[in-house]
Design a protein around this motif. Structure first.
Motif, mmCIF file in Angstrom:
data_model
loop_
_atom_site.group_PDB
_atom_site.id
_atom_site.type_symbol
_atom_site.label_atom_id
_atom_site.label_comp_id
_atom_site.label_asym_id
_atom_site.label_seq_id
_atom_site.Cartn_x
_atom_site.Cartn_y
_atom_site.Cartn_z
ATOM 1 N N LEU A 98 0.679 -1.204 0.039
ATOM 2 C CA LEU A 98 -0.064 0.049 -0.164
ATOM 3 C C LEU A 98 0.902 1.365 -0.132
ATOM 4 O O LEU A 98 0.550 2.257 -0.600
ATOM 5 N N GLN A 99 2.048 1.232 0.520
ATOM 6 C CA GLN A 99 2.904 2.437 0.669
ATOM 7 C C GLN A 99 3.332 2.742 -0.710
ATOM 8 O O GLN A 99 3.748 3.803 -1.180
ATOM 9 N N ALA A 100 3.750 1.569 -1.545
ATOM 10 C CA ALA A 100 4.270 1.458 -2.597
ATOM 11 C C ALA A 100 3.171 2.258 -3.549
ATOM 12 O O ALA A 100 3.586 3.007 -4.392
ATOM 13 N N LEU A 101 1.850 1.612 -3.394
ATOM 14 C CA LEU A 101 0.821 2.209 -4.431
ATOM 15 C C LEU A 101 0.744 3.746 -4.134
ATOM 16 O O LEU A 101 0.536 4.618 -5.000
ATOM 17 N N GLU A 102 0.930 4.147 -2.830
ATOM 18 C CA GLU A 102 0.920 5.684 -2.389
ATOM 19 C C GLU A 102 1.635 6.415 -3.162
ATOM 20 O O GLU A 102 1.508 7.535 -3.898
ATOM 21 N N VAL A 103 2.978 5.925 -3.150
ATOM 22 C CA VAL A 103 3.920 6.675 -4.210
ATOM 23 C C VAL A 103 3.684 6.549 -5.508
ATOM 24 O O VAL A 103 3.813 7.811 -6.155
ATOM 25 N N GLN A 104 3.201 5.537 -5.989
ATOM 26 C CA GLN A 104 2.893 5.438 -7.541
ATOM 27 C C GLN A 104 1.764 6.506 -7.778
ATOM 28 O O GLN A 104 1.551 7.292 -8.731
ATOM 29 N N LEU A 105 0.716 6.414 -6.952
ATOM 30 C CA LEU A 105 -0.561 7.378 -7.161
ATOM 31 C C LEU A 105 -0.288 8.748 -6.971
ATOM 32 O O LEU A 105 -0.436 9.788 -7.773
ATOM 33 N N CYS A 106 0.737 9.105 -6.104
ATOM 34 C CA CYS A 106 1.203 10.674 -5.822
ATOM 35 C C CYS A 106 1.850 10.902 -7.042
ATOM 36 O O CYS A 106 1.943 12.000 -7.700
ATOM 37 N N SER A 107 2.771 9.950 -7.720
ATOM 38 C CA SER A 107 3.578 10.336 -9.033
ATOM 39 C C SER A 107 2.393 10.589 -9.941
ATOM 40 O O SER A 107 2.671 11.724 -10.813
ATOM 41 N N LEU A 108 1.547 9.907 -10.212
ATOM 42 C CA LEU A 108 0.573 9.995 -11.313
ATOM 43 C C LEU A 108 -0.121 11.184 -10.817
ATOM 44 O O LEU A 108 -0.449 11.976 -11.845
ATOM 45 N N ARG A 109 -0.504 11.493 -9.877
ATOM 46 C CA ARG A 109 -1.318 12.810 -9.298
ATOM 47 C C ARG A 109 -0.634 14.138 -9.969
ATOM 48 O O ARG A 109 -1.119 15.116 -10.360
ATOM 49 N N ASP A 110 0.733 14.199 -9.832
ATOM 50 C CA ASP A 110 1.460 15.082 -9.977
ATOM 51 C C ASP A 110 1.853 15.361 -11.665
ATOM 52 O O ASP A 110 2.319 16.513 -11.875
ATOM 53 N N GLN A 111 1.274 14.625 -12.139
ATOM 54 C CA GLN A 111 1.346 15.019 -13.675
ATOM 55 C C GLN A 111 0.215 15.820 -14.085
ATOM 56 O O GLN A 111 0.171 16.301 -15.276
ATOM 57 N N CYS A 112 -0.712 16.093 -13.405
ATOM 58 C CA CYS A 112 -1.782 16.940 -13.703
ATOM 59 C C CYS A 112 -2.226 17.866 -12.580
ATOM 60 O O CYS A 112 -3.039 17.480 -11.640
ATOM 61 N N GLY A 113 -1.287 18.899 -12.381
ATOM 62 C CA GLY A 113 -1.528 19.728 -11.253
ATOM 63 C C GLY A 113 -2.741 20.675 -11.303
ATOM 64 O O GLY A 113 -3.377 21.347 -10.203
ATOM 65 N N GLN A 114 -3.391 20.884 -12.492
ATOM 66 C CA GLN A 114 -4.298 22.010 -12.535
ATOM 67 C C GLN A 114 -5.315 21.541 -13.630
ATOM 68 O O GLN A 114 -4.977 20.941 -14.531
ATOM 69 N N PRO A 115 -6.540 22.102 -13.419
ATOM 70 C CA PRO A 115 -7.563 21.631 -14.327
ATOM 71 C C PRO A 115 -7.292 22.191 -15.905
ATOM 72 O O PRO A 115 -6.827 23.217 -16.032
ATOM 73 N N HIS A 116 -7.527 21.239 -16.891
ATOM 74 C CA HIS A 116 -7.439 21.686 -18.185
ATOM 75 C C HIS A 116 -8.084 20.787 -19.016
ATOM 76 O O HIS A 116 -8.926 19.927 -18.485
ATOM 77 N N ARG A 117 -8.365 21.137 -20.386
ATOM 78 C CA ARG A 117 -8.941 20.034 -21.409
ATOM 79 C C ARG A 117 -8.726 18.689 -21.057
ATOM 80 O O ARG A 117 -7.432 18.255 -20.686
ATOM 81 N N GLY A 118 -9.895 17.855 -21.226
ATOM 82 C CA GLY A 118 -9.496 16.290 -20.794
ATOM 83 C C GLY A 118 -8.458 15.642 -21.581
ATOM 84 O O GLY A 118 -7.928 14.790 -21.273
ATOM 85 N N ASP A 119 -8.456 16.039 -22.781
ATOM 86 C CA ASP A 119 -7.736 15.390 -23.626
ATOM 87 C C ASP A 119 -6.041 15.684 -23.661
ATOM 88 O O ASP A 119 -5.079 15.139 -24.271
ATOM 89 N N HIS A 120 -5.818 16.771 -22.674
ATOM 90 C CA HIS A 120 -4.362 17.215 -22.272
ATOM 91 C C HIS A 120 -4.177 16.715 -20.757
ATOM 92 O O HIS A 120 -3.057 17.214 -20.252
ATOM 93 N N CYS A 121 -4.884 15.960 -20.228
ATOM 94 C CA CYS A 121 -4.767 15.446 -18.716
ATOM 95 C C CYS A 121 -3.533 14.697 -18.530
ATOM 96 O O CYS A 121 -3.326 13.534 -19.342
ATOM 97 N N GLY A 122 -2.389 15.126 -17.908
ATOM 98 C CA GLY A 122 -1.407 14.391 -17.738
ATOM 99 C C GLY A 122 -1.613 13.005 -17.092
ATOM 100 O O GLY A 122 -0.892 12.022 -17.315
ATOM 101 N N ILE A 123 -2.618 12.839 -15.976
ATOM 102 C CA ILE A 123 -2.855 11.514 -15.694
ATOM 103 C C ILE A 123 -3.414 10.567 -16.675
ATOM 104 O O ILE A 123 -2.818 9.533 -16.893
#
Length: 141
Positions: A98-123
């Motif tokens: 679960l701790q490894a999963l948390e790190v992975q999800l945080c890394s994924l979340r960091d790819q899209c820091g602010q709202p924009h068009r869905g087709d440009h979503c970093g996540i």
């Protein structure tokens, strides 16, 4: 008491009570003349024990072993100690996962820091990369 009352008092769903009976975790209730099951106080106590074990995330097989030990205790409780030790090792392993999963999800979340068009979503882009077999933020290797 009837099964509905037992369910109400124990906080265990009626179908779960029936399942526990079928699986041998809960002794079968006597039947009344009209066919209804009649449960006693010991059923309620046993359900409380099972519920507590399940709250500790014990698998039903381990709960059954604990109940067998209660019914027919042996002079040495080493088997129960080993059961809990194995369960604890499993919990620790799951915590690491679960701790490894948390790190992975945080890394994924960091790819899209602010709202924009869905087709440009970093996540979404990262997940598409992973789906195509390429490295992504959450699985860089």
């Amino acid at each position: 008491m009837r099964i509905g009352r037992l369910s109400q008092l124990s906080g265990v769903e009626v179908e779960t009570i029936r399942f526990y009976e079928r699986e041998g975790l809960l002794q079968r209730a006597e039947r009344e003349a009209n066919g209804y099951r009649r449960y006693q106080q010991d059923h309620l106590q046993r359900l409380a024990f099972i519920r507590h074990c399940r709250a500790l995330d014990m698998p039903l097989q381990d709960v059954k072993r604990m109940l067998q030990f209660m019914t027919k205790p042996t002079p040495d409780c080493g088997d129960i100690d080993r059961l809990i030790e194995a369960h604890l090792a499993n919990v620790r392993s799951r915590l690491q996962s679960l701790q490894a999963l948390e790190v992975q999800l945080c890394s994924l979340r960091d790819q899209c820091g602010q709202p924009h068009r869905g087709d440009h979503c970093g996540i979404v882009q990262e997940l598409k990369s992973a789906a195509n077999g390429r490295a992504c933020a959450c699985h860089p290797d």
